[in-house]
Design a protein around this motif. Sequence first.
Motif, PDB file in Angstrom:
ATOM      1  N   PRO A 177       0.801  -1.232   0.000  1.00  0.00           N
ATOM      2  CA  PRO A 177       0.000   0.000   0.000  1.00  0.00           C
ATOM      3  C   PRO A 177       0.833   1.281   0.000  1.00  0.00           C
ATOM      4  O   PRO A 177       0.485   2.244  -0.697  1.00  0.00           O
ATOM      5  N   ARG A 178       1.899   1.322   0.792  1.00  0.00           N
ATOM      6  CA  ARG A 178       2.724   2.537   0.826  1.00  0.00           C
ATOM      7  C   ARG A 178       3.411   2.766  -0.510  1.00  0.00           C
ATOM      8  O   ARG A 178       3.515   3.908  -0.983  1.00  0.00           O
ATOM      9  N   ALA A 179       3.884   1.690  -1.125  1.00  0.00           N
ATOM     10  CA  ALA A 179       4.537   1.825  -2.428  1.00  0.00           C
ATOM     11  C   ALA A 179       3.529   2.267  -3.491  1.00  0.00           C
ATOM     12  O   ALA A 179       3.835   3.106  -4.340  1.00  0.00           O
ATOM     13  N   ALA A 180       2.325   1.704  -3.443  1.00  0.00           N
ATOM     14  CA  ALA A 180       1.306   2.100  -4.412  1.00  0.00           C
ATOM     15  C   ALA A 180       1.002   3.588  -4.294  1.00  0.00           C
ATOM     16  O   ALA A 180       0.921   4.305  -5.302  1.00  0.00           O
ATOM     17  N   ALA A 181       0.853   4.080  -3.048  1.00  0.00           N
ATOM     18  CA  ALA A 181       0.583   5.508  -2.869  1.00  0.00           C
ATOM     19  C   ALA A 181       1.717   6.351  -3.434  1.00  0.00           C
ATOM     20  O   ALA A 181       1.477   7.353  -4.129  1.00  0.00           O
ATOM     21  N   ARG A 182       2.950   5.967  -3.143  1.00  0.00           N
ATOM     22  CA  ARG A 182       4.091   6.738  -3.633  1.00  0.00           C
ATOM     23  C   ARG A 182       4.130   6.785  -5.151  1.00  0.00           C
ATOM     24  O   ARG A 182       4.180   7.874  -5.752  1.00  0.00           O
ATOM     25  N   TYR A 183       4.103   5.632  -5.780  1.00  0.00           N
ATOM     26  CA  TYR A 183       4.341   5.607  -7.220  1.00  0.00           C
ATOM     27  C   TYR A 183       3.119   6.053  -8.014  1.00  0.00           C
ATOM     28  O   TYR A 183       3.273   6.639  -9.100  1.00  0.00           O
ATOM     29  N   PHE A 184       1.907   5.821  -7.513  1.00  0.00           N
ATOM     30  CA  PHE A 184       0.719   6.352  -8.172  1.00  0.00           C
ATOM     31  C   PHE A 184       0.732   7.885  -8.161  1.00  0.00           C
ATOM     32  O   PHE A 184       0.382   8.535  -9.153  1.00  0.00           O
ATOM     33  N   LEU A 185       1.116   8.465  -7.029  1.00  0.00           N
ATOM     34  CA  LEU A 185       1.036   9.916  -6.870  1.00  0.00           C
ATOM     35  C   LEU A 185       2.188  10.652  -7.550  1.00  0.00           C
ATOM     36  O   LEU A 185       1.977  11.713  -8.154  1.00  0.00           O
TER      37      LEU A 185
END
Length: 245
Positions: A143-151
């Motif tokens: 989840p943290r990686a998804a937030a970082r790379y999506f944003l």
Amino acid sequence: MESVVNAAHAHGITTLTLDSPANRNALSATLVGELRAALAAAGADPQARAVVLTHTGGTFCAGADLASPCDPADFLALLREITDLPKPVVARVTGHVRAGGLGLLGVCDLAAAGPGSTYAFTETHLGLVPAVISAPLLPRLDPRAAARYFLTAEPFDAAEAVRIGLLTLHAQDVDAALAPVLAGLGKAGPEALAETKRLVTAPVREALARDGAALAELSARVFGSAEAREGLTARFERRDPSWAR
């Protein structure tokens, strides 16, 4: 017109090759339509135990064809058809993957990459949203990686893609690394393989069924926005969009 998705069959494996290097295998209406047809044929072939999805050129898939994008509803249908296919789909990546191309990886059951491959969710830099692809990817990604790379749209390498759950494995010799994987699939009972795939894809299929239509509508709405028009125009003109700091 020449086909942009080519099929080959050997030793119980159907290999589907995205072959539109001129636009970096972007998700045009033609490519999406041909890929859906090829997957349906592979699913109906009793000799095919698994499908390998690969590419020509230096890019696995660049995401939406910005000059002639496919309908988000058709792309959603493609993603659902891959998850519903009664045979495992294995992505073989030896190049770069961007935006919607990452959605293809998200619905593949296994994904392997060679050296030099890179990944980026580039949508926000174009005034777009990684909408449809979020359905298969969020259940798989850290989840943290998804937030970082999506944003942020930052690029990352294959090792990071494995760490966050986007890839199954990466190796200097991707074909050697895939050999035992494909051998294992070849030894599995076809019915057992299909039922086991249903087990492991349940969260992705649930997300696509629950959220897919709304996400396709969001994608279409944002794509027609003034911000997206500025972002896409800036990309074609090779300049920063007006909001860039």
